[in-house]
Design an enzyme around this catalytic site. Structure first.
Site, PDB file in Angstrom:
ATOM      1  N   GLU A   1       7.179  -4.593   2.317  1.00  0.00           N
ATOM      2  CA  GLU A   1       6.265  -4.770   3.459  1.00  0.00           C
ATOM      3  C   GLU A   1       6.382  -6.202   3.952  1.00  0.00           C
ATOM      4  O   GLU A   1       6.613  -7.121   3.160  1.00  0.00           O
ATOM      5  CB  GLU A   1       4.795  -4.533   3.056  1.00  0.00           C
ATOM      6  CG  GLU A   1       4.455  -3.109   2.709  1.00  0.00           C
ATOM      7  CD  GLU A   1       2.971  -2.936   2.369  1.00  0.00           C
ATOM      8  OE1 GLU A   1       2.124  -3.638   2.963  1.00  0.00           O
ATOM      9  OE2 GLU A   1       2.665  -2.106   1.499  1.00  0.00           O
TER      10      GLU A   1
ATOM     11  N   GLU B   1       0.765  -2.423  -5.009  1.00  0.00           N
ATOM     12  CA  GLU B   1       0.094  -3.727  -5.136  1.00  0.00           C
ATOM     13  C   GLU B   1      -0.930  -3.783  -6.259  1.00  0.00           C
ATOM     14  O   GLU B   1      -1.925  -4.498  -6.150  1.00  0.00           O
ATOM     15  CB  GLU B   1      -0.566  -4.121  -3.814  1.00  0.00           C
ATOM     16  CG  GLU B   1       0.439  -4.377  -2.706  1.00  0.00           C
ATOM     17  CD  GLU B   1      -0.179  -5.005  -1.472  1.00  0.00           C
ATOM     18  OE1 GLU B   1      -1.386  -4.825  -1.267  1.00  0.00           O
ATOM     19  OE2 GLU B   1       0.561  -5.677  -0.732  1.00  0.00           O
TER      20      GLU B   1
HETATM   21  C1  GAL Z   1      -0.525  -4.484   2.152  1.00  0.00           C
HETATM   22  C2  GAL Z   1      -0.806  -3.033   1.731  1.00  0.00           C
HETATM   23  C3  GAL Z   1      -0.775  -2.085   2.886  1.00  0.00           C
HETATM   24  C4  GAL Z   1      -1.555  -2.632   4.025  1.00  0.00           C
HETATM   25  C5  GAL Z   1      -0.975  -3.953   4.396  1.00  0.00           C
HETATM   26  C6  GAL Z   1      -1.596  -4.574   5.611  1.00  0.00           C
HETATM   27  O1  GAL Z   1      -1.005  -5.382   1.249  1.00  0.00           O
HETATM   28  O2  GAL Z   1       0.132  -2.641   0.788  1.00  0.00           O
HETATM   29  O3  GAL Z   1      -1.263  -0.845   2.509  1.00  0.00           O
HETATM   30  O4  GAL Z   1      -2.883  -2.757   3.660  1.00  0.00           O
HETATM   31  O5  GAL Z   1      -1.158  -4.835   3.324  1.00  0.00           O
HETATM   32  O6  GAL Z   1      -0.856  -5.685   5.961  1.00  0.00           O
END
Ligand code: GAL
Length: 793
Positions: free
Chosen positions: A453, A383
C-alpha cells in the site's frame, strides 16, 4: 452425475425476524421476496449510520428435491454470508458458519431428501461479533450484511471428487506440465480401486490436449496426478491462455480452469514464466454505493477490467479478504495478477477468533488454489502486530495446502518474518520527501519484497477537490510508482486504493467514505486514475490534468500543468500558433514506462513569431512575461531591467507589453486563452484535448453494456453520467442535481436523483426477471442526455 442448480431466486427476507421464522409452518407471506446477491439494507450514498446494517436478517426458501437424486448427495453451497450464518432445514439446525468472505456448504440428509421438499431458513447475522475477523476493534472498512453472494444446490455421487491441488512447475526445457493431488471427500471404501481419468482440455474449444489415468486404492483419499501437455501455451499477462483440468470417475466429474504459468518472488523482484515483471497495482475493496457488497458477476468482472484495461495495472490486492469468485474468474481470464488475503484489519482476537482466521486461510486457499492469477496468499492480518505462534500456524497451513508463496502485510520495520515475501505498507511519502523506504531499513534482509500500500490516508482526495489537490494526489502516486519501478529490490507497489469506499466513523471524511481511491465510489476518474491509465501499453491514453482556470489556483497563478500520457510527445498549440513540443519527464520519473509530461511554458516558441523580435529579445520578453505570471504582478529587477532595454530598443509603451501579455498568457484582468494539446507517437496523433474558457454544454450518458442476461441470477449495468464543457472535457466542478429516467424492465439501485460529484456520477441498473428493452436517459435543469438502450435476454 454431479450437477448444479442455482438457488438465487425466490428468497423471502425480513430484517430482525422473530425466532419462529426458522419453523416451516411460519407464515412469511408478508415478507419481501428478493434475489441473491442481496444486501440486507440499501444505504444512502454517504453520511449513513455505519451500524445500520449490523443486524440479523432472516432468509427463507423452499427447496424441492428431484426423486432422480435418490442415492446421491445434495449440498447447498453458500458463496458468502456476512458475518455469521446459521442454516436450518425444516426447523432443525444444520450448521453454523463464521466469517463473511468465504464459502461453506451444508449437506441435506437422506431423510429430508426423501420428503421431496424442505424449508431452508438462514440466519444471516451481520453484527460485528468480536470472535470473528475482522471484528473486535476498529476497522477501516464496512462489512455490509446479507447473503451477498450467490447460493447453489449441488448434487454429487455418494463418494465424490472434493478438491484438488494444482501446480504448473517452471519450464526447464521440457513441456508444460501440471501436477497435484486429487481428493475424494473421504477415503475410498470400495473393494476394488476407484479408477478415473484426468484430461487437459482447451478452455475455449474443449479440445483434449492430454490425458492420463488416476486411481484410488481402498482406503485412499488422495491420488497424485501429473500430465505433460506438449505445445500448451503459457498463461501470460498479455495472453492469459486457460485450460481445463477435467477429472472423471464413473460417477463424478470435477473441472477446474487453470493456466500454465510459473510465478516466483525473488529478492531481485517478481518473475512470471522466468521473465521479470514489475508489479504495478491497486488495492480493491469489493464495495459499491447503495448495495454494499451485493453485486453479481458483471459488476465484479467490470472492476477487474477497470484495473487491468483502463488503469493499466498488472496486479490487484483483494484487500482485506477473499473477493467474489467472479472477480477472480475475470482476473484469470484477462491476465490480472492477484494478491489474495484473509479477512482482518490490524487487530488479532482471542482463541476462537484465531480459529476462524485459520479456517479462513483454508477456505480461501482451497477455493482458489487452481487459479493462475493468484500469485501470493496473504496469511497475516493486515497491519497487525507480530504473533509468532499464530503466524507460524497460518504459514504452515498455507504451505500444507498449496505451493504458492505467502505474504503478510505489515506497517512496521523489522517484523518477525515467517512468510516468503516481505509485504509492507509504505506510507512514508508526504509530498516533499522520499517516495519509499529502502528495503534494507524495513525488511532488514535481502528478501523478496513488495510494497502493498502507499498514499491512501496520507492524502485523501475527493473527486471534487481543487485541481491543485487532485493533481498532487496523482503526482504522489506517480512518485511512489516511479521509485518502486526504479528499485530492483522492490517487486512492485500497489496503491491505496482503487475506489473510495464506505468506512466506520473513526475513518473517512466524517461522511462514512474514505476518499482514497484513484476513482470515486462510482468508479469515476480522479486525475490519479489518469496517471494509472497513462502507464498502460495496450491502448493510447492522454489527459491534461488541468482546466487552465486560474481562478482555481492560489493567487490566480497556475505555474505548470501535467499531462498523463503514454504518447511519445505532447504538442501544444494556441489558435493557429504552435507553442512547443513537450516530452516525458524522464529526469523526475526515470523508472516509469511512461513518465508524466510537464508543460511549464505556454508561450513556447510562439513569441518568436512576434514581428521584429530577434531571438535574444524574444527570450527576454518571454522570461519577463512568465515571471509576471508566476508572481501575479511586477517581477523583480532581474527580469525588469532586460525588459526595459527591449522596450527602449523597440520603442514599446507599457500598453504594448500588456498587449503581449494578453496574447501570450492572458490571465487576471484579461481574456483567457485556449490551448490544444496533441499526443503523438512515431508520427501518428494518438489523441487531442482542448482547454480554455468554456462552459457546460451537454450531458453525456454511457452504459457499459447494451445487453444484460438473466443467468444464474440478476444482471447489472453501469451507467455513467458526465457533464461536459464546450471542448468535451468533464466539468470538474459540475454539481448539478441529475435525475436518471428509466423506462422498461430495469430497476435502479438507490435514488434516481443526486448531485453530480466533480462533474460525474454513475448508477447501477439491475434486471428484474422480465425481458425486453429499457430506455435510459439523464437530465439536469439545463440538459438532457441522449437515450441509451439496454436489452435484457
Ligand atoms: C492502511 C490500511 C488500509 C487503509 C489505508 C488507508 O493502513 O491497511 O486498510 O486503511 O491504511 O490509507
Amino acid at each position: 452425475m454431479r450437477h448444479e442448480l442455482p438457488l438465487n431466486n425466490g428468497w423471502k427476507t425480513l430484517p430482525r425476524p422473530p425466532v419462529e421464522f426458522l419453523q416451516p409452518d411460519f407464515d412469511d407471506s408478508g415478507w419481501q421476496t428478493v434475489r441473491l446477491p442481496h444486501t440486507n439494507l440499501e444505504l444512502p450514498l454517504d453520511n449513513f449510520d455505519p451500524a445500520s446494517f449490523c443486524f440479523v436478517t432472516g432468509y427463507r426458501r423452499v427447496l424441492t428435491f428431484d426423486p432422480a437424486w435418490s442415492g446421491q448427495r445434495v449440498f447447498v453451497v453458500f458463496e458468502a454470508v456476512m458475518a455469521r450464518a446459521e442454516v436450518w432445514l425444516d426447523g432443525i439446525f444444520v450448521a453454523e458458519h463464521c466469517g463473511g468472505y468465504t464459502p461453506f456448504e451444508v449437506e441435506i440428509s437422506a431423510e429430508v431428501l426423501a420428503q421431496g421438499q424442505a424449508l431452508l431458513a438462514v440466519v444471516a447475522d451481520a453484527e460485528e461479533a468480536p470472535d470473528i475477523p475482522p471484528f473486535g476493534h476498529a476497522v477501516d472498512y464496512l462489512t455490509y450484511g446479507g447473503i451477498y453472494r450467490e447460493v447453489h444446490l449441488e448434487v454429487r455421487p455418494a463418494r465424490y471428487l472434493a478438491t484438488l491441488t494444482l501446480e504448473t512447475p517452471a519450464l526447464n526445457r521440457g513441456h508444460p506440465r501440471v501436477q497435484g493431488f486429487l481428493y475424494l471427500d473421504a477415503p475410498w471404501t470400495g473393494e476394488l480401486p476407484l479408477v478415473g481419468t484426468v484430461r487437459i482440455c482447451d478452455h475455449q474449444t474443449g479440445e483434449e490436449r492430454a490425458s492420463g489415468a488416476v486411481g484410488w486404492a481402498p482406503g485412499d483419499r488422495q491420488s497424485p496426478y501429473e500430465l505433460e501437455v506438449p505445445g500448451a501455451l503459457l498463461w501470460a499477462l498479455d495472453s492469459p491462455v486457460l485450460y481445463d483440468l477435467v477429472v472423471d470417475t464413473d460417477e463424478d466429474r470435477l473441472v477446474k480452469t487453470f493456466g500454465f504459468r510459473h510465478a516466483e518472488f525473488r529478492p531481485e523482484g517478481f518473475f512470471l514464466n522466468g521473465q521479470p515483471v514489475k508489479l504495478r497495482g491497486l488495492n480493491r475493496h469489493q464495495s459499491w454505493p447503495v448495495v454494499g457488497y451485493a453485486m453479481p458477476r458483471r459488476a465484479q468482472a467490470a472492476d477487474a477490467d477497470l484495473v487491468k484495461f483502463t488503469l493499466g495495472c498488472n496486479v490487484v490486492r483483494s484487500s482485506h479478504y477473499p473477493p467474489s469468485r467472479h472477480f477472480l474468474d475475470r482476473c484469470d481470464e484477462i491476465g490480472l495478477l492477484v494478491f489474495e488475503e484473509i479477512p482482518g484489519w490490524q487487530h488479532i482476537g482471542g482463541t476462537l477468533w484465531k480459529q476462524v482466521a485459520l479456517q479462513n486461510v483454508e477456505e480461501m486457499i482451497v477455493r482458489d488454489r487452481h487459479r493462475p492469477s493468484v500469485i501470493l496468499w496473504g496469511v497475516r492480518i493486515n497491519e497487525s502486530a507480530d504473533d509468532d505462534e499464530f503466524y507460524r500456524a497460518t504459514n504452515a497451513l498455507a504451505r500444507r495446502l498449496d505451493h504458492r508463496p505467502t505474504g503478510g502485510v505489515r506497517n512496521f520495520a523489522g517484523s518477525r518474518f515467517f512468510e516468503d515475501v516481505y509485504t509492507y505498507n509504505d506510507f512514508v511519502h508526504n509530498g516533499s520527501n522520499q517516495p519509499l523506504e529502502p528495503r534494507s531499513k524495513i525488511a532488514r534482509a535481502k528478501v523478496p519484497y513488495l510494497v502493498t500500500e502507499h498514499n491512501g490516508h496520507m492524502f485523501p482526495t475527493k473527486k471534487a477537490d481543487t485541481e491543485a489537490r487532485r493533481v498532487e494526489h496523482a503526482l504522489r502516486h506517480a512518485r511512489v510508482q516511479n521509485a518502486a519501478a526504479a528499485d530492483s529490490g522492490i517487486s512492485g507497489a500497489l496503491g491505496w486504493c482503487l475506489a473510495d469506499y464506505g468506512t466506520h466513523a473513526d475513518f473517512g471524511s466524517g461522511d462514512q467514505i474514505c476518499h482514497h481511491g484513484v476513482v470515486d465510489q462510482f468508479r469515476c476518474f480522479k486525475p490519479a486514475a489518469a496517471f494509472c491509465a497513462s502507464q498502460r501499453d495496450a491502448s493510447a491514453f492522454g489527459e491534461v490534468v488541468s482546466r487552465l482556470a486560474i481562478g482555481d489556483h492560489d493567487a490566480a497563478v497556475l505555474k505548470a500543468l501535467w499531462v498523463f500520457t503514454n504518447s511519445d510527445e505532447v504538442r501544444v498549440f494556441t489558435g493557429n500558433l504552435f507553442v512547443q513540443t513537450f516530452y516525458p519527464d524522464r529526469k523526475r520519473f526515470c523508472g516509469l514506462p511512461h513518465p508524466p509530461v510537464l508543460v511549464d511554458d505556454l508561450i513556447g516558441n510562439a513569441i518568436e513569431n512576434e514581428p521584429g523580435l530577434n531571438r535574444g529579445q524574444a527570450r527576454t520578453v518571454k522570461a519577463f512575461l512568465q515571471a509576471y505570471q508566476r508572481r501575479g504582478g511586477m517581477p523583480s529587477l532581474r527580469y525588469l531591467v532586460p525588459m526595459f532595454w527591449v522596450m527602449f530598443q523597440k520603442k514599446w509603451k507599457t500598453t504594448d507589453v500588456y498587449d503581449l501579455y494578453t496574447r501570450h498568457i492572458a490571465g487576471w484582468g484579461a481574456g483567457a486563452r485556449s490551448y490544444r494539446f496533441e499526443g503523438w507517437s512515431r508520427g501518428t496523433k494518438d489523441w487531442e484535448q482542448t482547454l480554455g474558457p468554456t462552459h457546460a454544454a451537454r450531458l453525456e450518458l454511457t452504459c457499459d453494456t447494451t445487453e444484460l442476461v438473466e443467468g444464474i441470477t440478476w444482471d447489472v449495468a453501469r451507467v455513467e453520467v458526465r457533464l461536459l464543457d464546450t471542448h468535451g472535457n468533464e466539468v470538474w466542478y459540475g454539481a448539478a442535481p441529475v435525475t436518471l429516467e428509466v423506462e422498461g424492465p430495469l430497476n435502479l439501485q438507490g435514488s434516481p436523483c443526486r448531485p453530480l460529484t466533480g462533474g460525474s456520477t454513475a448508477y447501477w441498473l439491475t434486471t428484474t426477471g422480465e425481458k425486453g428493452t429499457a430506455r435510459i436517459r439523464a437530465r439536469t435543469d439545463q440538459f438532457v442526455s441522449e437515450t441509451a438502450q439496454v436489452t435484457v435476454r
